[in-house]
Enzyme design. Structure first.
Site, PDB file in Angstrom:
ATOM      1  N   HIS A   3      17.317  -0.871   8.388  1.00 39.74           N
ATOM      2  CA  HIS A   3      16.229  -1.606   7.728  1.00 39.74           C
ATOM      3  C   HIS A   3      15.595  -0.879   6.565  1.00 39.74           C
ATOM      4  O   HIS A   3      14.622  -1.384   5.995  1.00 39.74           O
ATOM      5  CB  HIS A   3      15.131  -1.951   8.741  1.00 39.74           C
ATOM      6  CG  HIS A   3      15.482  -3.073   9.640  1.00 39.74           C
ATOM      7  ND1 HIS A   3      15.210  -4.384   9.328  1.00 39.74           N
ATOM      8  CD2 HIS A   3      16.119  -3.095  10.829  1.00 39.74           C
ATOM      9  CE1 HIS A   3      15.645  -5.158  10.302  1.00 39.74           C
ATOM     10  NE2 HIS A   3      16.204  -4.406  11.227  1.00 39.74           N
ATOM     11  N   LYS A  15       8.879 -16.612   3.196  1.00 38.79           N
ATOM     12  CA  LYS A  15       7.876 -17.549   3.735  1.00 38.79           C
ATOM     13  C   LYS A  15       7.125 -18.219   2.592  1.00 38.79           C
ATOM     14  O   LYS A  15       6.856 -19.426   2.614  1.00 38.79           O
ATOM     15  CB  LYS A  15       6.873 -16.815   4.631  1.00 38.79           C
ATOM     16  CG  LYS A  15       7.476 -16.160   5.852  1.00 38.79           C
ATOM     17  CD  LYS A  15       6.475 -15.185   6.495  1.00 38.79           C
ATOM     18  CE  LYS A  15       7.200 -14.179   7.350  1.00 38.79           C
ATOM     19  NZ  LYS A  15       6.340 -13.023   7.708  1.00 38.79           N
ATOM     20  N   THR A  57      10.577 -10.299   3.921  1.00 43.67           N
ATOM     21  CA  THR A  57      10.696 -11.640   4.481  1.00 43.67           C
ATOM     22  C   THR A  57       9.448 -12.449   4.139  1.00 43.67           C
ATOM     23  O   THR A  57       9.495 -13.675   4.133  1.00 43.67           O
ATOM     24  CB  THR A  57      10.864 -11.612   6.018  1.00 43.67           C
ATOM     25  OG1 THR A  57       9.836 -10.772   6.570  1.00 43.67           O
ATOM     26  CG2 THR A  57      12.236 -11.073   6.400  1.00 43.67           C
ATOM     27  N   LYS A  67       0.984  -7.886   3.132  1.00 44.53           N
ATOM     28  CA  LYS A  67       2.086  -7.131   3.727  1.00 44.53           C
ATOM     29  C   LYS A  67       1.510  -5.793   4.146  1.00 44.53           C
ATOM     30  O   LYS A  67       0.365  -5.483   3.808  1.00 44.53           O
ATOM     31  CB  LYS A  67       3.222  -6.938   2.712  1.00 44.53           C
ATOM     32  CG  LYS A  67       2.750  -6.435   1.331  1.00 44.53           C
ATOM     33  CD  LYS A  67       3.879  -6.308   0.325  1.00 44.53           C
ATOM     34  CE  LYS A  67       4.414  -7.614  -0.186  1.00 44.53           C
ATOM     35  NZ  LYS A  67       5.804  -7.862   0.161  1.00 44.53           N
ATOM     36  N   ARG A  68       2.267  -4.978   4.911  1.00 38.14           N
ATOM     37  CA  ARG A  68       1.763  -3.659   5.238  1.00 38.14           C
ATOM     38  C   ARG A  68       1.400  -2.912   3.951  1.00 38.14           C
ATOM     39  O   ARG A  68       2.029  -3.109   2.905  1.00 38.14           O
ATOM     40  CB  ARG A  68       2.820  -2.878   6.030  1.00 38.14           C
ATOM     41  CG  ARG A  68       2.984  -3.376   7.454  1.00 38.14           C
ATOM     42  CD  ARG A  68       1.701  -3.293   8.248  1.00 38.14           C
ATOM     43  NE  ARG A  68       1.328  -1.924   8.489  1.00 38.14           N
ATOM     44  CZ  ARG A  68       1.501  -1.289   9.641  1.00 38.14           C
ATOM     45  NH1 ARG A  68       2.016  -1.929  10.681  1.00 38.14           N
ATOM     46  NH2 ARG A  68       1.134  -0.033   9.789  1.00 38.14           N
ATOM     47  N   LYS A  96       5.357  -0.499  -1.738  1.00 34.47           N
ATOM     48  CA  LYS A  96       5.108  -1.931  -1.969  1.00 34.47           C
ATOM     49  C   LYS A  96       4.177  -2.152  -3.168  1.00 34.47           C
ATOM     50  O   LYS A  96       4.010  -3.250  -3.656  1.00 34.47           O
ATOM     51  CB  LYS A  96       4.537  -2.577  -0.714  1.00 34.47           C
ATOM     52  CG  LYS A  96       5.544  -2.627   0.454  1.00 34.47           C
ATOM     53  CD  LYS A  96       4.894  -3.216   1.694  1.00 34.47           C
ATOM     54  CE  LYS A  96       5.830  -3.296   2.902  1.00 34.47           C
ATOM     55  NZ  LYS A  96       6.779  -4.425   2.844  1.00 34.47           N
TER      56      LYS A  96
HETATM   57  C1  PLP Z   1       6.406 -11.752   7.281  1.00 36.15           C
HETATM   58  C2  PLP Z   1       5.421 -10.754   7.733  1.00 36.15           C
HETATM   59  C3  PLP Z   1       5.530  -9.425   7.331  1.00 36.15           C
HETATM   60  C4  PLP Z   1       6.599  -8.946   6.375  1.00 36.15           C
HETATM   61  O1  PLP Z   1       6.105  -9.054   5.066  1.00 36.15           O
HETATM   62  P1  PLP Z   1       6.830  -8.347   3.826  1.00 36.15           P
HETATM   63  O2  PLP Z   1       6.121  -8.918   2.657  1.00 36.15           O
HETATM   64  O3  PLP Z   1       8.272  -8.767   3.880  1.00 36.15           O
HETATM   65  O4  PLP Z   1       6.643  -6.894   3.982  1.00 36.15           O
HETATM   66  C5  PLP Z   1       4.589  -8.518   7.792  1.00 36.15           C
HETATM   67  N1  PLP Z   1       3.599  -8.901   8.611  1.00 36.15           N
HETATM   68  C6  PLP Z   1       3.446 -10.176   9.006  1.00 36.15           C
HETATM   69  C7  PLP Z   1       2.309 -10.534   9.889  1.00 36.15           C
HETATM   70  C8  PLP Z   1       4.359 -11.151   8.591  1.00 36.15           C
HETATM   71  O5  PLP Z   1       4.208 -12.416   9.016  1.00 36.15           O
END
Ligand code: PLP
Length: 837
Positions: free
Chosen positions: A371, A674, A670, A562-563, A568
């Site tokens: 990953h 979304k 991911t 995101k985290r 990032k």
């Molecule tokens: C989808 C999701 C992530 C992943 O987000 P990235 O932008 O791909 O890092 C992290 N936390 C939650 C709660 C999510 O739903």
């Protein structure tokens, strides 16, 4: 002996319970009044519980039938091993999958409740950090919908991902006691408890046949108790299982080891065992390095493998040589990869096999998903720790390595440097076990999670192994489940889409393509905008409630959730906000678009820089939002406690999706998928799955900027951030304002480290290198936003092009190339995938 009642028909013929609103109402009454002993005036959490049980009852027949049907001999199955499953809430998901929306509403109405309010009471099952854990949850959903015999194995953490709240702009962590009110979905199956060994020592001997054997003795054992969660498929009467292991002390917690009177100490020792599944480690994309974490990893691997072997035996299989034909274990990152050594141990020491046979099985049923390319996330465990905690698995790792290195020596005679690089044991500076190497050596398949990521792995980190075994390596681009992330999270858009093209997209997302032809239709665009507008009002209400900030639904909603991690580049986003603030202060309104910028995410508690970035976002937000001259043209908010259930509100309301990582660093992402599915347009770098999103939607519907991965690496040795400041007055103004302390008048100096990091030639994330390109792309965004028809078209085309990013497609690829399972209940009483009951 009494005769069984002829009317009682046990298993395999379980019929589903009736599902009308009337019977659901009766069930709510029975659970709330007769079972829970609660009056109609009780807190609504009890109505939630009663409904959850009533729904679980509706899943139970399909769950047991799925289980018993699949357990037949000769049926190949897959196990998904993951330390994380970031599930979120389950109630509305099961309602959707069962098709019981109207019935649930009717029953709740009789209790004076709405489905929305009741669903809100469920705590998120936050058993994961971020993308990796959420991916596991989306995979489980798709496997059930595709009718694939896949069982998830994870840990039953008592405390999931911490809750985040903000105090004076700083992140504060609170424990997530998600099981406080019980978990109505889970079923404890103590009959499948198994025993996991730790510590002790090994003994070697020869058995009666003169064969060399090993024994792991004097261990401190911990019990693993399984808790099963139902994973329902979408209207196909399939319910798969997610099995979560909870640690428990053995019954005899050695009272006699203690002197008389040490009862309390003996009971206290029990806690030590139970600590193993106490808490999720909150580090995303970085190594944990703690002994308890290694215990968790081995606990998961050992319990799951023992359980898979048990299931194999009870299914009537006796010939272990066929085990690999019928079982495959997919390892989610290196976290569970001690499973390679553990399966060897079980086959050698418990099943009495010889090495070659055991290795043939193990290396044919393990598969590994990588990953990350970040070196700090590659797990290495000190040999010293292994010796103390897992002496027998360590011996097996040594033997795997010795045999592997002989293979390397045959292929590259005399190449000692290569042997040093490829050894599972790192020698310098301290001896460590390289878990990624163990995973590669022990697996028949190794995959990355987006096209670029898999290519970079094969050309870089895994290159030696690719030269040795080119056929092991493959790509499986991630996805997200369209049930949760579109049908459930965005019912408004779901209804609009279904009215246009039918409901087929829910089980076959590629059908969204059919929307493309209508992307320019004013009628569709108007309805599309109305849905987005309603979703933005919902998010604005959340932002108001959580942050006290007024978001104007007519403005562009510009979102990065995101985290929090330097790679990032939330900092790049902040630099842009400060740049917009400077523009407003100078009255530079040419091409201006009013914006509401939302940032959210958790920082690992030990990651000081990430926590400082959160403080910076909050400080900038406070200054911008309270400046009367800004006059509503720019709002900034940091949304606390970002989690699955908040993303369900955020993604449908977003206009602009920020995916701005340093190219070559985000394995896939991911969140980007979304947002796309929900009609957001992406501003992003050429990184991870952004590249595939860009290809799917077309360059004219994506705001691309920044250096590419190869350009980043080419620039790195000569990177001079000060040069960008010197030649770009806008960037200089931003850096000067930050450095001046304008955003931290009461706390001088707190952002100096951030400014220094940005100006350092060693900045690994090269933020300033992409500033100009990012700001220019943002200006193109503002321009596009001025033209509502153009924006609506882009938004529609993003949703319409998102079909590839369904985990249904991802799972079909895993299955075609790695697992090779047959949808398990295609015959008999079960409907096949995608067919409504
Ligand atoms: C989808 C999701 C992530 C992943 O987000 P990235 O932008 O791909 O890092 C992290 N936390 C939650 C709660 C999510 O739903």
């Amino acid at each position: 002996m009494s005769e069984p009642n002829a009317d009682f028909v046990p298993l395999l013929a379980l019929e589903p319970l009736p599902t009308s609103g009337r019977v659901l109402t009766q069930d709510l009454e029975r659970y709330q009044f007769y079972h829970l002993g609660r009056l109609p005036s009780c807190p609504p959490i009890y109505t939630y519980k009663a409904l959850a049980w009533a729904l679980r009852d509706r899943l139970m027949s399909d769950w047991m039938n799925t289980y018993t049907t699949r357990d037949r001999p000769g049926r190949r199955r897959a196990y998904y091993l993951s330390l994380e499953f970031l599930i979120g809430r389950a109630l509305a998901n099961h309602v959707l999958n069962l098709g019981l929306d109207a019935e649930s509403r009717e029953a709740l109405h009789n209790f004076g409740q709405t489905l929305e309010d009741i669903a809100e009471l469920e705590p998120d099952a936050g058993l994961g950090n971020g993308g990796l854990g959420r991916l596991a949850a989306c995979f489980m959903d798709s496997c059930a919908t595709l009718n694939l015999p896949v069982m998830g194995y994870g840990l039953h953490y008592q405390y999931g991902m911490f809750h985040q709240h903000i105090e004076n702009g700083y992140q504060v962590e609170d424990p997530d006691n998600w099981l406080r009110d019980g978990n109505p979905w889970e079923v404890e199956r103590s009959e499948f408890t198994c025993r996991v060994q730790f510590g002790g020592h090994t003994e070697h001997y020869h058995d009666k046949a003169g064969i060399h054997r090993a024994r792991w003795a004097d261990t401190s054992d911990v019990l693993a108790v399984p808790f099963d969660m139902p994973i329902s498929g979408y209207r196909n009467r399939v319910v798969n299982t997610l099995r979560l292991w909870k640690a428990a002390a053995t019954d005899a917690f050695d009272l006699d080891e203690f002197n008389a009177g040490s009862y309390s100490e003996a009971v206290a020792a029990k806690n030590l065992a139970e600590h193993i599944s106490m808490v999720l480690y909150p580090n995303d994309a970085s190594e944990n390095g703690k002994e308890l974490r290694l215990r968790q990893q081995y606990f998961l691997a050992s319990a799951s493998l023992q359980d898979a072997l048990r299931q194999w035996r009870v299914a009537g299989n006796s010939d272990l040589s066929k085990f690999a034909e019928h079982n495959v274990f997919q390892m989610n990152d290196t976290h569970p990869t001690i499973a390679v050594a553990e399966l060897m141990r079980l086959l050698l020491d418990i099943m009495g096999m010889q090495w070659d046979e055991a290795w043939a099985i193990t290396s044919q049923c393990m598969a590994y998903t990588n990953h990350t390319l970040l070196p700090e996330a590659l797990e290495r465990w000190p040999v010293e720790l292994f010796e103390r905690l897992l002496p027998r698995p360590l011996e097996i790792i040594y033997e795997i390595n010795a045999r592997f290195l002989r293979e390397v020596a045959v292929k590259w005679p005399g190449d000692m440097e290569r042997r040093r690089r490829m050894s599972i044991i790192e020698e310098e500076p301290v001896r460590q076990v390289r878990m990624a190497w163990l995973a590669i050596v022990g697996s028949f398949s190794v995959n990355g999670v987006a096209a670029l990521h898999s290519r970079l792995l094969q050309e870089g980190l895994f290159r030696d192994f690719v030269e040795l075994w080119p056929d092991k390596f493959n790509n499986k681009t991630n996805g997200v489940t369209p049930r949760r992330w579109l049908a459930h999270a965005n019912p408004g858009l779901g209804k609009l889409v279904s009215a246009r093209i039918g409901e087929g997209w829910i089980a076959e997302l590629a059908q969204l393509e059919k929307l493309k032809a209508a992307a320019d239709e004013p009628a569709l665009q108007a309805e599309w905008r109305a849905v987005k507008r309603a979703n933005k009002e919902r998010l604005a209400a959340l932002v108001k409630a959580e942050c006290g900030v007024d978001f104007n639904p007519d403005a562009l909603f510009d979102v990065q959730v995101k985290r929090i991690h330097e790679y990032k580049r939330q900092l790049l986003n902040v630099l842009h906000i400060v740049h917009l603030y400077n523009r407003l202060n100078h009255g530079e309104l040419d091409g201006w678009a009013d914006r509401c910028v939302l940032i959210g995410g958790k920082a690992a508690p030990g990651y000081a820089m990430a926590k400082r970035i959160i403080k910076l976002v909050n400080s900038v937000a406070e200054v911008v939002n309270s400046d009367p001259d800004i006059n509503g043209r720019l709002h900034v908010a940091f949304l606390p406690n970002y989690r699955v259930s908040s993303m369900e509100i955020i993604a449908p309301a977003t206009d602009l999706s920020e995916q701005i990582s340093t190219a070559g660093k985000e394995a896939s992402g991911t969140g980007n998928m979304k947002f796309m599915m929900n009609g957001a347009v992406t501003i992003g770098t050429y990184d991870g799955a952004n590249i595939e999103i860009l290809e799917a939607v077309g360059a004219e519907n994506f705001f691309l900027f920044g250096l590419r991965a190869d350009e980043v690496e080419a620039l790195r040795p000569h990177y001079q951030p000060q040069a960008y400041v010197d030649k770009d007055p806008a960037l200089r103004a931003v850096i000067d304002l930050l450095a001046s302390g304008h955003f931290n008048l009461c706390e001088p100096g707190i952002f100096d480290d951030i400014v220094d990091a940005l100006l350092s030639p060693q900045d690994p994330w090269m933020v300033l290198a992409d500033f100009r390109s990012y700001v220019d792309a943002q200006e193109r965004v503002a321009q596009a936003w001025q033209d509502p028809a153009r924006w609506a078209r882009m938004s529609i085309l993003n949703t319409a092009s998102s079909g590839f990013f369904s985990t249904d497609r991802t799972m079909q690829e895993y299955n075609a190339d790695i697992w090779k399972l047959k949808p398990f209940a295609a015959e008999g009483r079960h409907a096949s995938a995608g067919t409504a009951v």
